[in-house]
Enzyme design. Structure first.
Site, mmCIF file in Angstrom:
data_model
loop_
_atom_site.group_PDB
_atom_site.id
_atom_site.type_symbol
_atom_site.label_atom_id
_atom_site.label_comp_id
_atom_site.label_asym_id
_atom_site.label_seq_id
_atom_site.Cartn_x
_atom_site.Cartn_y
_atom_site.Cartn_z
ATOM 1 N N LYS A 286 -9.306 32.772 0.450
ATOM 2 C CA LYS A 286 -10.010 32.032 -0.600
ATOM 3 C C LYS A 286 -10.099 30.547 -0.209
ATOM 4 C CE LYS A 286 -5.652 31.526 -3.128
ATOM 5 N NZ LYS A 286 -4.801 32.123 -4.156
ATOM 6 N N MET B 148 -11.264 4.279 3.088
ATOM 7 C CA MET B 148 -12.141 5.446 2.964
ATOM 8 C C MET B 148 -12.440 6.084 4.325
ATOM 9 S SD MET B 148 -15.823 5.801 1.092
ATOM 10 C CE MET B 148 -15.209 5.432 -0.537
ATOM 11 N N ARG C 249 -0.621 33.949 -16.129
ATOM 12 C CA ARG C 249 -1.931 33.452 -15.757
ATOM 13 C C ARG C 249 -2.854 34.649 -15.945
ATOM 14 N NH1 ARG C 249 -2.643 30.748 -9.903
ATOM 15 N NH2 ARG C 249 -2.608 32.957 -9.378
ATOM 16 N N TYR D 274 -6.160 -3.299 2.634
ATOM 17 C CA TYR D 274 -6.388 -3.578 1.222
ATOM 18 C C TYR D 274 -5.079 -3.901 0.509
ATOM 19 C CZ TYR D 274 -11.164 -1.832 1.468
ATOM 20 O OH TYR D 274 -12.483 -1.664 1.761
HETATM 21 C C1 LIG Z 1 -3.649 32.656 -3.480
HETATM 22 C C2 LIG Z 1 -3.060 33.989 -3.764
HETATM 23 C C3 LIG Z 1 -2.236 34.629 -2.825
HETATM 24 C C4 LIG Z 1 -1.783 33.957 -1.533
HETATM 25 O O1 LIG Z 1 -0.756 33.025 -1.830
HETATM 26 P P1 LIG Z 1 -0.025 32.166 -0.696
HETATM 27 O O2 LIG Z 1 1.034 31.443 -1.426
HETATM 28 O O3 LIG Z 1 -1.060 31.265 -0.112
HETATM 29 O O4 LIG Z 1 0.500 33.123 0.318
HETATM 30 C C5 LIG Z 1 -1.802 35.900 -3.119
HETATM 31 N N1 LIG Z 1 -2.154 36.520 -4.276
HETATM 32 C C6 LIG Z 1 -2.927 35.924 -5.202
HETATM 33 C C7 LIG Z 1 -3.262 36.657 -6.468
HETATM 34 C C8 LIG Z 1 -3.397 34.646 -4.989
HETATM 35 O O5 LIG Z 1 -4.155 34.048 -5.920
#
Ligand SMILES: *Cc1c(COP(=O)(O)O)cnc(C)c1O
Length: 360
Positions: free
Chosen positions: A37, A305, A132, A257
């Site tokens: 993701k 930046m 969640r 800065y």
């Molecule tokens: C992001 C995610 C993972 C992976 O988690 P990591 O800590 O990056 O290994 C696994 N399961 C779900 C449901 C996630 O949202």
């Protein structure tokens, strides 16, 4: 083609593959759903998927990420970690052979209303305490039964939960979640999937049939201290750039800065092409390590930046065009993050779009 940008994120496919092998070594009886993701945590969705083609499947959060994988010709299993949110998405997901996380009664309704003879592979999520996504423990049995009766869902759904505190080996919440999940799913048919990276590495009983590592595939430690290298992982991303100016400042002068850094001695400094506009953390403190010509030197003054400044007084001659590593195998991103009061995956996901990704 050589990119025109001095700063670039170089992604090492061999490191990604090594880290996948490490996940398999740690969890030899589990299949691996590689979590890619968020543009593969900043490493590039498609190149990462290609590098990890040996994984048993890919997990993404957004529908569009799954479509991009299919458009690139990937035939692997693809799991949408949050499932679908409309009838149109569901129909398109079935068409694209996406596997769906089912975590709400709204999603069960969408499945009940699915027309035609479309078939989907479902994963069903139990909320074992993360609070969640997922069905609450007291409603899970009913949700599972309804999913199993759905004529569009083939075979048994995989039973899933997500751990909230697996990165802390002493936190009793993980044990409670594992027990709650075992009780909620007791006697139900279907494979089990519990562990993210921290679960894979720290909680043997969480490994189950499918593991879902993200961070560790990129060579990042999921724990609050230490580095991926200490866990036998190899950092997959090296953020590289170059020196664009070298100059001398006299004792007592300030740099950058706000004049936040004052020279305590006559100082030779390098100006480096990297700034918060590239995703280099703006909160990095003076002393954050930067590697120039293969040697470490401290960041001085505020991050701008497009530029940072580095004290190179103690390095042999540094010149314009010399190579700089902001993070990678010699400068662990975990260490840079600690100097910025941030976490490593924030930095990786935060690399800006203007920074080209290169294979290396
Ligand atoms: C992001 C995610 C993972 C992976 O988690 P990591 O800590 O990056 O290994 C696994 N399961 C779900 C449901 C996630 O949202």
């Amino acid at each position: 083609m050589q990119s025109q940008s001095l700063i670039r994120a170089v992604v090492d496919a061999a490191a990604l593959r090594h880290n996948l092998r490490q996940a398999r070594r740690v969890a030899p009886d589990s299949r691996v759903m590689a979590v890619i993701k968020a543009n593969a945590y900043g490493h590039g969705l498609l190149p990462t998927a290609m590098a990890l083609a040996e994984a048993d499947g890919f997990a993404v959060a957004r529908f569009g990420e799954g479509l991009a994988l299919r458009a690139a010709g990937l035939t692997n299993r693809i799991l949408l970690l949050e499932g679908v949110f409309s009838a149109e998405q569901l129909a398109a997901a079935a068409q694209a052979r996406f596997e769906l996380m089912v975590h709400s009664f709204e999603q069960l309704e969408l499945l009940d209303a699915l027309a035609g003879d479309a078939q989907v592979t479902a994963w069903i999520k139990v909320d074992s305490g993360m609070n969640r996504l997922g069905f609450r423990l007291d409603e899970f049995g009913a949700a599972y039964e309804r999913l199993r009766r759905n004529v569009h869902v083939h075979a048994e759904p995989t039973l899933v939960t997500h751990l909230a505190s697996a990165d802390d080996r002493r936190d009793p919440q993980t044990r409670r979640q594992l027990d709650a999940f075992a009780a909620a799913t007791s006697g139900l048919a279907g494979a089990r999937s519990i562990a993210n990276s921290a679960g894979v590495l720290a909680w043997p009983t969480a490994r189950a049939d499918w593991v879902r590592p993200g961070l560790m595939l990129y060579g990042i430690s999921p724990f609050p201290s230490g580095t991926g290298a200490e866990l036998g992982l190899r950092p997959a991303m090296t953020l590289r750039t170059e020196v664009i100016a070298v100059k001398d400042v006299k004792v007592g002068e300030t740099v950058g800065y706000g004049g936040s850094w004052t020279a305590m001695r006559d100082t030779r400094m390098a100006v480096v092409a990297a700034g918060y506009g590239d995703g280099y953390p703006r909160g990095s403190s003076s002393g954050t390590p930067v590697q120039i010509d293969g040697r470490r030197a401290p960041l001085i003054g505020r991050v701008s930046m497009d530029m940072i400044t580095v004290d190179v007084t103690d390095l042999p001659v540094v010149a314009v065009g010399d190579p700089v590593v902001l993070w990678g195998s010699e400068i662990p991103v975990e260490e840079v993050a600690a100097h910025a009061g941030a976490i490593a995956w924030d930095l990786l996901c935060g690399v800006s779009q203007r920074v080209p990704l290169e294979a290396g």
